[in-house]
Design a protein around this motif. Structure first.
Motif, mmCIF file in Angstrom:
data_model
loop_
_atom_site.group_PDB
_atom_site.id
_atom_site.type_symbol
_atom_site.label_atom_id
_atom_site.label_comp_id
_atom_site.label_asym_id
_atom_site.label_seq_id
_atom_site.Cartn_x
_atom_site.Cartn_y
_atom_site.Cartn_z
ATOM 1 N N SER A 7 0.810 -1.213 0.000
ATOM 2 C CA SER A 7 0.000 0.000 0.000
ATOM 3 C C SER A 7 0.844 1.265 0.000
ATOM 4 N N GLU A 8 2.146 1.134 0.257
ATOM 5 C CA GLU A 8 3.045 2.284 0.329
ATOM 6 C C GLU A 8 3.893 2.438 -0.929
ATOM 7 N N SER A 9 3.633 1.630 -1.947
ATOM 8 C CA SER A 9 4.552 1.474 -3.072
ATOM 9 C C SER A 9 4.726 2.701 -3.940
ATOM 10 N N PHE A 10 3.796 3.646 -3.869
ATOM 11 C CA PHE A 10 3.813 4.729 -4.845
ATOM 12 C C PHE A 10 4.309 6.051 -4.281
ATOM 13 N N VAL A 11 4.783 6.052 -3.038
ATOM 14 C CA VAL A 11 5.371 7.254 -2.460
ATOM 15 C C VAL A 11 6.801 7.386 -2.971
ATOM 16 N N ASP A 12 7.273 8.622 -3.140
ATOM 17 C CA ASP A 12 8.657 8.863 -3.548
ATOM 18 C C ASP A 12 9.463 9.281 -2.318
ATOM 19 N N GLY A 13 10.716 8.821 -2.253
ATOM 20 C CA GLY A 13 11.519 9.214 -1.108
ATOM 21 C C GLY A 13 12.864 8.525 -1.069
ATOM 22 N N LEU A 14 13.658 8.873 -0.054
ATOM 23 C CA LEU A 14 14.952 8.236 0.170
ATOM 24 C C LEU A 14 15.108 7.924 1.642
ATOM 25 N N THR A 15 16.116 7.114 1.965
ATOM 26 C CA THR A 15 16.341 6.739 3.362
ATOM 27 C C THR A 15 17.553 7.474 3.925
ATOM 28 N N TYR A 16 17.537 7.580 5.242
ATOM 29 C CA TYR A 16 18.625 8.270 5.928
ATOM 30 C C TYR A 16 18.989 7.477 7.172
ATOM 31 N N ARG A 17 20.289 7.346 7.427
ATOM 32 C CA ARG A 17 20.801 6.686 8.625
ATOM 33 C C ARG A 17 21.768 7.620 9.336
ATOM 34 N N VAL A 18 21.885 7.435 10.631
ATOM 35 C CA VAL A 18 22.878 8.147 11.433
ATOM 36 C C VAL A 18 24.045 7.204 11.689
ATOM 37 N N ASP A 19 25.237 7.624 11.321
ATOM 38 C CA ASP A 19 26.425 6.812 11.575
ATOM 39 C C ASP A 19 27.043 7.192 12.914
#
Length: 938
Positions: free
Chosen positions: A323-335
């Motif tokens: 159901s979330e397949s059509f959102v656009d975005g990127l991921t972010y991590r804290v190192d």
């Protein structure tokens, strides 16, 4: 030595059982089909950067697995080799076991692995690359006293089967803030985990469930130096699962953990400031007033670049459910030196972002917005209602959309839109314009509705609304979360987008099981695309139409394996899916490829090009007659070709066949079958892909043909399609599928190899028995007798397994379906068109105008046609007699006779052609402008 030899032979017997039978998972619900590789479990489900280790895989139809494929070239695998068993020479592959190497440079995160073997490339399973040392759970830690010792700063790979409880003890130091995070649901496991923390005396300190999706997490600040114990178990005690499916990765560390990011979105191409809220954030400060279960959240400000070229993409590093397949975005991590944080998503905004400002909980305190914008806030605390207000001019069209559940949150937003006016006394007057809940439009009008609604459901709880301002003035909107059962959560962020419509689309391609069985839950399955020579396979393409976009979408495929073709297909206006048919040539070589699908559409004279994302089913269950499933995005879309066996049969129609008719019309075309091997059966033929009727339930969708049988003695038949009168006109891609029972022998090569080995084992048994008799007495004789006894026992075991393999390899009747190549059907409104010179529809009151009208008959239609013209409602002062074209006549005169009192001005009339076609009426109409000028002054 004798005892050790016997033990080794018994161990080899167990390997034999694995080597000649296909491992199975009861939850991979299978439709009638030929074998197709299906992967259920990879264990362990990840590893540390810069290490090598063994993993074990299980599933269905994983015969002759030669490779684990990863979607990063820095992760590689080799088949694990073991010593030869009885009747074998040289090192032998250990079935289902691979040695995996992760290069030091591979970034931490979620990847995917698949098995490649005799029956193609399997579906994926998530594989995690971590930064901390890893251990594998002991099977002897099922109680507090038997807790396995682990160190802080490590990841444990384990499995909870049935009512198993896994206990781990660690030493904590005063003041440490430990994050005990269990990854299971997020990595394709079926574990519904619960974590419980105890002190050394066995007193429960904390517990957690469903912290991140359905995974638990404990935030524990150590109160004193000492030993602590954490317990992990399945909340439902494995009730829904088969052994091995409840795997997990449990990390105990001081690494950072991000609860959420705010704002949750940014504008593509911008360098934007974001605030991370979480625990152990390096350089983080306490977030005022933000406590979660008594735990203080920290905050950390960061600047993040959102590349413009990523505006239509979705980062692969997160679990993205269907159901979330059509959102656009990127991921972010804290190192951090203690390890990387969990990933969080930052989605792409379609307008400038405006942050929520409290108080805004009642209409009088609504936040005033300047449009367009994305208003971002939190559904917190429970029952929170957030109001905004904006100005609009009469006729303004705005698209209003909420994003929250599609951000991976357990929310159910609703949207209320109101018009605000004031009466003569200045009192506020409210008109409720809309109350919008779940947005289901893109989950409807999907062919093979179980793909759209069950196997890969794109329906979302997020609402969307097309707003048209009825007057210039003030409007306001309210958003709230209807998920009342959910606890208060600061993580429950949302985006309220209010903007001019930006028509666009996104695509997801899903491998489709080739079955004509009824659309029931029992037919749902995990599936990958495997082509046999001469055969065909299907990929369903689901479209998400943004902001009212309704144009035709043209789909094509790239990077197909050699010998495989796929004709382009079309998703018609009003439809949200189509099916791509892949066909393998008769001489197609064996190959494995990852293909891409591209969609193109014209919007406002601009061509939009969008690359499809890829979807897969993860699990299917059937319990008490109800089937449940899980699906998500996957990173790659594989297509395999295997040349060791041909498809039993295939269907074909003329290449690139284009058919055309009207509603109530009929088209006929030949369908051919190519029979291979011993197949001589009859086939039941049906159509797939012809238009669905919006709003109709599945059982009320139109029937385009009666069941058609291609008999056993036929290789060709004429197929007839009749178009019902209420389907949408347009251009549609469709195909024919044929279902039949075939006699199929599974993997005869494996049986032949086992029989050859059996002969070698029998010879070894004879040799060992002879050696034992000749050995005399003493130690040598004892060892020879033990060897002979072990060989004889192994022979008996192997003979039983060969017998099982013989049963599995016997030809059995298997019902399968095969699709034809695709065709195109163009459906018009009616079997006629009409033409008239609308420029002449300008005259004065009290005059008569005769307007020539011509009709064009299509598809051999010859019956009478009636033309009616309807003035606007309430219009008086004109007489327009009905015009009838008799059978065979194509020219006529339409009379417009106005009275002196006919109102002047330009008016919209409706001209309609009515046709009686095959006993039913069809209406073809269009609007025309009629101008009545002022009469001449005498």
């Amino acid at each position: 030595m004798a005892a050790s030899y016997a033990i080794r032979q018994l161990a080899l017997a167990c390997v034999v059982i694995l080597a000649i039978t296909s491992s199975a998972s009861a939850q991979l619900t299978l439709p009638p089909s030929l074998p197709d590789a299906r992967l259920a479990v990879v264990f362990p489900a990840g590893g540390q950067q810069g290490t090598s280790f063994d993993v074990t895989v299980s599933g269905d139809d994983l015969d002759e697995a030669t490779q684990l494929h990863f979607d990063d070239p820095g992760i590689t695998s080799t088949v694990k080799l073991g010593p030869p068993g009885l009747g074998q020479t040289g090192p032998q592959p250990v079935r289902g076991v691979f040695t995996v190497t992760i290069q030091p440079g591979v970034k931490p995160g979620h990847y995917e692995t698949r098995v490649i073997g005799r029956y193609g490339i399997s579906n994926p399973r998530t594989f995690v690359v971590g930064t901390l040392p890893e251990i594998t759970d002991s099977l002897l830690n099922g109680s507090l006293k038997l807790a396995s010792p682990v160190i802080v700063g490590s990841t444990i790979n384990g499995r909870c089967d049935g009512a198993t409880l896994d206990y781990f003890k660690f030493t904590g130091k005063l003041g440490q803030r430990l994050i005990i995070d269990c990854e299971a649901f997020r990595i394709d496991s079926r574990l519904d985990g619960t974590l419980v923390l105890y002190d050394a005396a066995g007193r429960e300190l904390e517990r957690s469930r469903n912290k991140n999706r359905r995974d638990p997490m404990l935030d524990f600040t150590v109160p004193a130096d000492g030993e602590y114990v954490v317990c992990l178990y399945d909340h439902v005690y494995g009730y829904y699962t088969s052994p091995g499916e409840c795997f997990y990765r449990l990390t105990i560390s001081t690494a950072p953990y991000v609860d959420f990011v705010f704002p949750p979105a940014g504008v593509p191409g911008s360098q934007s400031a974001f605030t991370l809220f979480g625990r152990n954030l390096p350089g983080g400060q306490p977030a005022p007033g933000m406590l979660v279960n008594g735990k203080q959240l920290e905050m950390l400000s960061v600047n993040i670049a959102l590349p413009a070229e990523k505006a239509q993409e979705l980062d692969r590093s997160l679990l993205v459910e269907s159901s979330e397949s059509f959102v656009d975005g990127l991921t972010y991590r804290v190192d951090s030196p203690q390890g990387a944080s969990n990933p969080v998503m930052i989605s792409m905004a379609g307008a400038p972002v405006v942050a929520e400002q409290e108080p805004n909980n009642d209409p009088a305190k609504a936040t005033k917005l300047t449009l367009p914008c994305e208003y971002v806030g939190q559904f917190y605390p429970r029952g929170d209602r957030d109001w905004v207000t904006f100005e609009a001019k009469q006729g303004d069209v705005l698209w209003m959309e909420v994003f929250s559940q599609r951000l991976g949150l357990p929310t159910d937003p609703s949207l209320v839109v109101q018009q605000v006016t004031r009466d003569a006394a200045g009192a506020e007057q409210i008109v409720d314009m809309a109350g919008v809940d779940d947005e289901i439009g893109n989950g409807a009008n999907v062919h093979w509705s179980f793909l759209g609604g069950i196997l890969y459901s794109t329906t979302t709880h997020d609402p969307a609304y097309r707003f048209v301002a009825p007057a210039t003035g003030t409007y306001r909107a309210m958003v709230r979360d209807l998920a009342r059962s959910a606890p208060d959560s600061l993580r429950s962020v949302y985006r309220l987008s209010i903007r001019a419509p930006q028509p666009d689309f996104r695509l997801v391609a899903v491998p489709r099981p080739p079955t004509n069985a009824p659309l029931e839950g029992s037919q749902r399955t995990i599936w990958s695309t495997l082509l046999r020579r001469g055969g065909s396979e299907l990929i369903e393409v689901l479209a998400y139409r943004r902001d009212g976009f309704n144009a035709e979408i043209r789909i094509s495929a790239d990077n197909l394996p050699a010998g495989v073709t796929a004709a382009p297909v079309v998703i018609a206006p009003g439809q949200n899916s189509c099916t791509l048919v892949l066909q393998a040539a008769e001489d197609a070589p064996a190959a494995d490829s990852f293909i891409s699908l591209t969609g193109k559409a014209n919007v406002n004279q601009t061509e939009l090009v969008r690359v499809a994302r890829h979807g897969t089913m993860i699990w299917a269950d059937q319990l008490t007659g109800v089937t449940y499933s899980r699906s998500r995005l996957m990173h790659q879309l594989p297509v395999s070709v295997r040349d060791h066996e041909p498809a039993p049969y295939s269907l074909s129609v003329a290449p690139d066949l284009i058919l055309e008719t009207s509603r109530l019309g009929t088209v006929k075309f030949p369908v051919n079958v190519v029979r291979r091997g011993d197949f001589k059966g009859s086939l039941v033929l049906v159509t797939h892909g012809l238009p669905l009727v919006p709003g109709n339930p599945t059982h009320a969708q139109p029937k385009y043909h009666l069941p058609t049988e291609l008999k056993a003695d036929q290789n060709t038949t004429e197929f007839t399609v009749t178009v019902p009168n209420y389907v949408p006109a347009g251009t549609y891609s469709f195909f024919i599928s044929g279902t039949s029972n075939v006699s199929y022998a599974r993997n005869p090569a494996a049986l032949k190899a086992a029989q050859d080995r059996l002969a070698a084992i029998q010879k070894s048994v004879v040799d060992d028995e002879a050696a034992a008799k000749a050995a005399g007495t003493g130690t040598t004789a004892t060892e020879a007798q033990a060897k002979a006894k072990a060989s004889a026992a192994f022979l008996q075991t192997f003979m039983l397994e060969v017998t099982k393999l013989q049963e599995l390899s016997k030809p059995t009747d298997t019902q399968i379906s095969s699709p034809s190549n695709r065709m195109t059907l163009k459906i018009t409104e009616a079997p006629v068109t009409f033409q008239l010179d609308t420029a002449k529809l300008k005259f004065k009151p009290g005059t008569k105008v005769e307007l020539p009208v011509s009709i064009k008959r299509l598809y051999g239609f010859t019956d009478p046609v009636q033309i009616n013209v309807f003035p606007p409602q309430g219009f008086a002062g004109i007489n327009i007699p009905v015009l009838i074209f008799p059978k065979g006549q194509d020219q006529g005169i339409l009379s417009f006779d106005t009275y002196p009192n006919a109102p002047t001005g330009t008016h919209t009339f409706r001209i309609q052609a009515q046709v009686l076609h095959t006993g039913q009426y069809l209406n073809l109409g269009q609007d025309i402008s009629v101008t009545i000028e002022k009469a001449d002054v005498k």
